[in-house]
Write a protein that holds these residues in place. Structure first.
Motif, PDB file in Angstrom:
ATOM      1  N   VAL A   1      38.035  94.480  37.783  1.00 37.63           N
ATOM      2  CA  VAL A   1      37.092  95.564  38.187  1.00 37.63           C
ATOM      3  C   VAL A   1      36.598  95.165  39.536  1.00 37.63           C
ATOM      4  CG1 VAL A   1      34.762  96.828  38.018  1.00 37.63           C
ATOM      5  CG2 VAL A   1      36.467  96.675  36.132  1.00 37.63           C
ATOM      6  N   ALA A   2      36.322  93.748  39.668  1.00 37.58           N
ATOM      7  CA  ALA A   2      35.726  93.206  40.979  1.00 37.58           C
ATOM      8  C   ALA A   2      36.305  91.897  41.116  1.00 37.58           C
ATOM      9  CB  ALA A   2      34.071  93.335  41.076  1.00 37.58           C
ATOM     10  N   THR A   3      36.279  91.434  42.270  1.00 41.27           N
ATOM     11  CA  THR A   3      36.674  90.082  42.640  1.00 41.27           C
ATOM     12  C   THR A   3      35.306  89.436  43.270  1.00 41.27           C
ATOM     13  OG1 THR A   3      37.693  90.481  44.728  1.00 41.27           O
ATOM     14  CG2 THR A   3      38.981  90.261  42.821  1.00 41.27           C
ATOM     15  N   VAL A   4      35.153  88.200  43.164  1.00 46.00           N
ATOM     16  CA  VAL A   4      34.075  87.434  43.913  1.00 46.00           C
ATOM     17  C   VAL A   4      34.772  86.265  44.521  1.00 46.00           C
ATOM     18  CG1 VAL A   4      31.801  86.256  43.602  1.00 46.00           C
ATOM     19  CG2 VAL A   4      32.438  88.075  41.909  1.00 46.00           C
ATOM     20  N   THR A   5      34.266  85.996  45.888  1.00 49.75           N
ATOM     21  CA  THR A   5      34.923  85.188  46.640  1.00 49.75           C
ATOM     22  C   THR A   5      33.569  84.263  47.209  1.00 49.75           C
ATOM     23  OG1 THR A   5      36.702  86.332  47.177  1.00 49.75           O
ATOM     24  CG2 THR A   5      36.244  84.289  48.765  1.00 49.75           C
ATOM     25  N   PHE A   6      33.553  82.989  46.988  1.00 45.56           N
ATOM     26  CA  PHE A   6      32.453  82.123  47.513  1.00 45.56           C
ATOM     27  C   PHE A   6      33.195  80.751  47.477  1.00 45.56           C
ATOM     28  CE2 PHE A   6      31.347  82.715  42.811  1.00 45.56           C
ATOM     29  CZ  PHE A   6      31.220  81.169  42.430  1.00 45.56           C
ATOM     30  N   GLY A   7      32.596  79.869  48.480  1.00 40.58           N
ATOM     31  CA  GLY A   7      32.984  78.366  48.492  1.00 40.58           C
ATOM     32  C   GLY A   7      34.720  78.517  48.592  1.00 40.58           C
ATOM     33  N   GLY A   8      35.251  79.484  49.377  1.00 44.03           N
ATOM     34  CA  GLY A   8      36.628  79.204  49.536  1.00 44.03           C
ATOM     35  C   GLY A   8      37.636  79.597  48.226  1.00 44.03           C
ATOM     36  N   ARG A   9      36.764  80.262  47.212  1.00 44.41           N
ATOM     37  CA  ARG A   9      37.728  80.634  45.899  1.00 44.41           C
ATOM     38  C   ARG A   9      37.408  81.835  45.545  1.00 44.41           C
ATOM     39  NH1 ARG A   9      37.015  75.122  42.038  1.00 44.41           N
ATOM     40  NH2 ARG A   9      37.813  73.739  43.615  1.00 44.41           N
ATOM     41  N   THR A  10      38.233  82.439  44.993  1.00 44.41           N
ATOM     42  CA  THR A  10      38.280  83.889  44.364  1.00 44.41           C
ATOM     43  C   THR A  10      38.375  84.060  42.781  1.00 44.41           C
ATOM     44  OG1 THR A  10      39.037  84.812  46.363  1.00 44.41           O
ATOM     45  CG2 THR A  10      39.148  86.450  44.631  1.00 44.41           C
ATOM     46  N   TYR A  11      37.707  84.903  42.350  1.00 44.30           N
ATOM     47  CA  TYR A  11      37.574  84.867  40.743  1.00 44.30           C
ATOM     48  C   TYR A  11      37.734  86.422  40.649  1.00 44.30           C
ATOM     49  CZ  TYR A  11      35.680  80.129  41.240  1.00 44.30           C
ATOM     50  OH  TYR A  11      35.409  79.133  41.592  1.00 44.30           O
ATOM     51  N   ASP A  12      38.352  86.868  39.599  1.00 43.74           N
ATOM     52  CA  ASP A  12      38.519  87.983  38.963  1.00 43.74           C
ATOM     53  C   ASP A  12      37.644  88.468  37.900  1.00 43.74           C
ATOM     54  OD1 ASP A  12      40.784  87.878  40.695  1.00 43.74           O
ATOM     55  OD2 ASP A  12      42.159  88.944  39.552  1.00 43.74           O
ATOM     56  N   TYR A  13      36.920  89.624  37.759  1.00 39.17           N
ATOM     57  CA  TYR A  13      36.110  89.782  36.805  1.00 39.17           C
ATOM     58  C   TYR A  13      36.383  91.071  36.146  1.00 39.17           C
ATOM     59  CZ  TYR A  13      33.350  85.517  37.537  1.00 39.17           C
ATOM     60  OH  TYR A  13      32.728  84.346  37.554  1.00 39.17           O
ATOM     61  N   ALA A  14      36.143  91.259  35.103  1.00 41.14           N
ATOM     62  CA  ALA A  14      36.370  92.722  34.274  1.00 41.14           C
ATOM     63  C   ALA A  14      35.093  93.669  34.447  1.00 41.14           C
ATOM     64  CB  ALA A  14      36.596  92.377  32.865  1.00 41.14           C
ATOM     65  N   SER A  15      33.848  93.065  35.085  1.00 42.15           N
ATOM     66  CA  SER A  15      32.888  94.044  35.241  1.00 42.15           C
ATOM     67  C   SER A  15      31.981  93.612  36.428  1.00 42.15           C
ATOM     68  CB  SER A  15      31.809  94.061  33.950  1.00 42.15           C
ATOM     69  OG  SER A  15      31.077  92.756  34.220  1.00 42.15           O
ATOM     70  N   LEU A  16      31.276  94.588  37.207  1.00 40.44           N
ATOM     71  CA  LEU A  16      30.629  94.454  38.378  1.00 40.44           C
ATOM     72  C   LEU A  16      29.522  93.602  38.099  1.00 40.44           C
ATOM     73  CD1 LEU A  16      30.188  94.888  41.274  1.00 40.44           C
ATOM     74  CD2 LEU A  16      29.208  96.991  40.642  1.00 40.44           C
ATOM     75  N   ALA A  17      28.881  93.684  36.786  1.00 37.42           N
ATOM     76  CA  ALA A  17      27.813  92.905  36.408  1.00 37.42           C
ATOM     77  C   ALA A  17      28.144  91.573  36.288  1.00 37.42           C
ATOM     78  CB  ALA A  17      27.238  93.576  34.933  1.00 37.42           C
ATOM     79  N   ASP A  18      29.076  91.115  35.832  1.00 40.36           N
ATOM     80  CA  ASP A  18      29.655  89.935  35.863  1.00 40.36           C
ATOM     81  C   ASP A  18      29.943  89.085  37.126  1.00 40.36           C
ATOM     82  OD1 ASP A  18      29.294  89.641  32.930  1.00 40.36           O
ATOM     83  OD2 ASP A  18      31.533  89.784  32.634  1.00 40.36           O
ATOM     84  N   ALA A  19      30.432  90.112  37.866  1.00 40.07           N
ATOM     85  CA  ALA A  19      30.847  89.687  39.282  1.00 40.07           C
ATOM     86  C   ALA A  19      29.410  89.287  40.306  1.00 40.07           C
ATOM     87  CB  ALA A  19      31.595  90.716  40.128  1.00 40.07           C
ATOM     88  N   PHE A  20      28.378  90.067  40.169  1.00 38.84           N
ATOM     89  CA  PHE A  20      26.991  89.864  40.599  1.00 38.84           C
ATOM     90  C   PHE A  20      26.417  88.666  39.982  1.00 38.84           C
ATOM     91  CE2 PHE A  20      27.005  93.739  42.756  1.00 38.84           C
ATOM     92  CZ  PHE A  20      26.176  93.498  43.790  1.00 38.84           C
ATOM     93  N   ASN A  21      26.469  88.451  38.744  1.00 39.58           N
ATOM     94  CA  ASN A  21      25.803  87.328  38.088  1.00 39.58           C
ATOM     95  C   ASN A  21      26.622  85.950  38.273  1.00 39.58           C
ATOM     96  OD1 ASN A  21      23.896  88.950  36.896  1.00 39.58           O
ATOM     97  ND2 ASN A  21      25.116  89.237  35.069  1.00 39.58           N
ATOM     98  N   ALA A  22      27.757  86.104  38.870  1.00 38.35           N
ATOM     99  CA  ALA A  22      28.718  84.960  39.005  1.00 38.35           C
ATOM    100  C   ALA A  22      28.056  84.184  40.539  1.00 38.35           C
ATOM    101  CB  ALA A  22      30.019  85.082  39.169  1.00 38.35           C
ATOM    102  N   VAL A  23      27.648  84.912  41.326  1.00 36.99           N
ATOM    103  CA  VAL A  23      27.114  84.388  42.884  1.00 36.99           C
ATOM    104  C   VAL A  23      26.040  83.291  42.496  1.00 36.99           C
ATOM    105  CG1 VAL A  23      26.412  85.189  44.900  1.00 36.99           C
ATOM    106  CG2 VAL A  23      27.590  86.766  43.764  1.00 36.99           C
ATOM    107  N   PRO A  24      26.178  81.970  43.224  1.00 38.69           N
ATOM    108  CA  PRO A  24      25.230  81.005  43.133  1.00 38.69           C
ATOM    109  C   PRO A  24      23.990  81.618  43.685  1.00 38.69           C
ATOM    110  CG  PRO A  24      27.464  80.139  44.012  1.00 38.69           C
ATOM    111  CD  PRO A  24      27.620  81.825  43.839  1.00 38.69           C
ATOM    112  N   ALA A  25      22.863  80.896  42.947  1.00 38.46           N
ATOM    113  CA  ALA A  25      21.519  81.437  43.464  1.00 38.46           C
ATOM    114  C   ALA A  25      21.041  81.203  44.899  1.00 38.46           C
ATOM    115  CB  ALA A  25      20.593  80.607  42.306  1.00 38.46           C
ATOM    116  N   THR A  26      21.928  80.318  45.526  1.00 40.49           N
ATOM    117  CA  THR A  26      21.507  80.037  46.856  1.00 40.49           C
ATOM    118  C   THR A  26      23.039  80.382  47.690  1.00 40.49           C
ATOM    119  OG1 THR A  26      22.211  77.711  46.742  1.00 40.49           O
ATOM    120  CG2 THR A  26      19.973  78.429  46.462  1.00 40.49           C
ATOM    121  N   GLY A  27      23.891  81.124  47.138  1.00 41.82           N
ATOM    122  CA  GLY A  27      25.112  81.103  47.784  1.00 41.82           C
ATOM    123  C   GLY A  27      25.252  82.204  48.506  1.00 41.82           C
ATOM    124  N   GLU A  28      26.523  82.346  48.976  1.00 40.61           N
ATOM    125  CA  GLU A  28      27.067  83.401  50.146  1.00 40.61           C
ATOM    126  C   GLU A  28      28.298  83.976  49.338  1.00 40.61           C
ATOM    127  OE1 GLU A  28      27.557  82.839  54.014  1.00 40.61           O
ATOM    128  OE2 GLU A  28      25.451  81.764  54.428  1.00 40.61           O
TER     129      GLU A  28
END
Length: 320
Positions: free
Chosen positions: A56-83
């Protein structure tokens, strides 16, 4: 191909890709290691599972990309102090139930004069004060109705304390709030706190209230705001600003833009249609149709500013 089991630590390989199709993991697995048709999900206990699911959504941070099955998990995967950049790859409908703003959440908020207006509410997706997130709608749609109570007053879709930018690389992306969730302050975007920054560059947004500004800075440079349900169209508000600054470079606004208290608004372009005057948060009913209302009331006595250099106004402006 790893198809099951429990794994601790990072999954990595210098020579192989696409070899994980299932299992439980203590850290998220990068997209390049997932087999075709697999995606990550949070397990609710701080870990992750990989299984057969559409991305459903990918998250890219720290030069790496992750595939998630839900947008909620994608948002929750972002580090607390990250971009991070979150990109949609599928349409979403009722992806997650709202998270209640309980006493612990309220106690964690910055000391801000408008933050307490959130009390008793909930939210769908949170951008923390030290996060910088870009959401690319990527031509996809988000529709939410959920199980939120009909009389819920404060249930924003995107609750932003940090830096949040919305783009749409393919066009036609949209976010829609169905009528069941039309609490008076249940906006698609809610910007809170003096350091919050919201930049809406693209997309179509359809809700009784599209943007609630409780401090911070908001820029709109190409989005379309509208309200598609006619039953409450006369009351619909595209932007309600209690404080902070709103700058519009371009965009289309179907309903009224209402500024109260210490809001500073700068209009450098865009189209403003407006709608029939109604009872706006205790203000006297306004006669006729207005594109924009700047008002001071007994409840919100602070004054802000309005600067207009360009734009198309299909109805009158009102300053009360």
């Amino acid at each position: 191909v790893e198809s099951g089991g429990t794994y601790k630590g990072e999954v990595a390989s210098e020579t192989c890709e696409g070899f994980v199709s299932g299992g439980s993991f203590t850290v998220p697995v990068e997209s390049k290691y997932l087999s075709e048709g697999a995606a990550l999900s949070a397990d609710g206990e701080g870990g992750y599972t990989v299984g057969t699911a559409a991305t459903v959504a990918t998250v890219t941070f720290g030069g790496r990309t992750y595939d998630y099955a839900s947008l909620a998990d994608a948002f929750n995967a972002v580090p607390a102090t990250g971009e991070a950049v979150i990109t949609l790859f599928g349409n979403i409908e009722n992806d997650v139930l709202p998270v209640q703003m309980d006493d612990e959440f309220m106690a964690s908020l910055p000391d801000d004069p408008y933050a307490q207006m959130l009390s008793g509410g909930a939210y769908y997706y949170l951008i923390g004060a030290e996060q910088t997130i870009t959401l690319d709608l990527n031509g996809h749609s988000i529709v939410y109705a959920g199980d939120q109570e009909k009389n819920a007053n404060m249930v924003p879709f995107f609750l932003n304390f940090g830096k949040f930018t919305v783009t749409d690389s393919l066009g036609e992306g949209s976010v829609t709030n169905t009528e069941i969730n039309t609490g008076d302050l249940s906006a698609i975007f809610c910007n809170v706190g003096s350091t919050a920054e919201l930049n809406v560059q693209a997309g179509t947004y359809d809700s009784f209230l599209n943007l609630l500004q409780l401090g911070g800075e908001t820029q709109v440079s190409g989005a379309t705001f509208r309200f598609g349900t006619e039953s409450r169209a006369a009351e619909a508000i595209d932007v309600l600003s209690f404080g902070g600054s709103l700058t519009v470079a371009d965009g289309s606004f179907q309903s009224v833009v209402l500024a109260l208290a210490g809001a500073d608004i700068e209009i450098n372009g865009g189209s403003f249609a407006g709608n029939a005057g109604a009872q706006y948060f205790g203000l006297t009913q306004l006669p006729g149709d207005y594109s924009m209302v700047v008002a001071v009331s007994e409840d919100f006595p602070e004054t802000g500013s309005l600067t207009i250099t360009d734009g198309e106004f299909l109805q009158a402006l009102s300053a009360e």
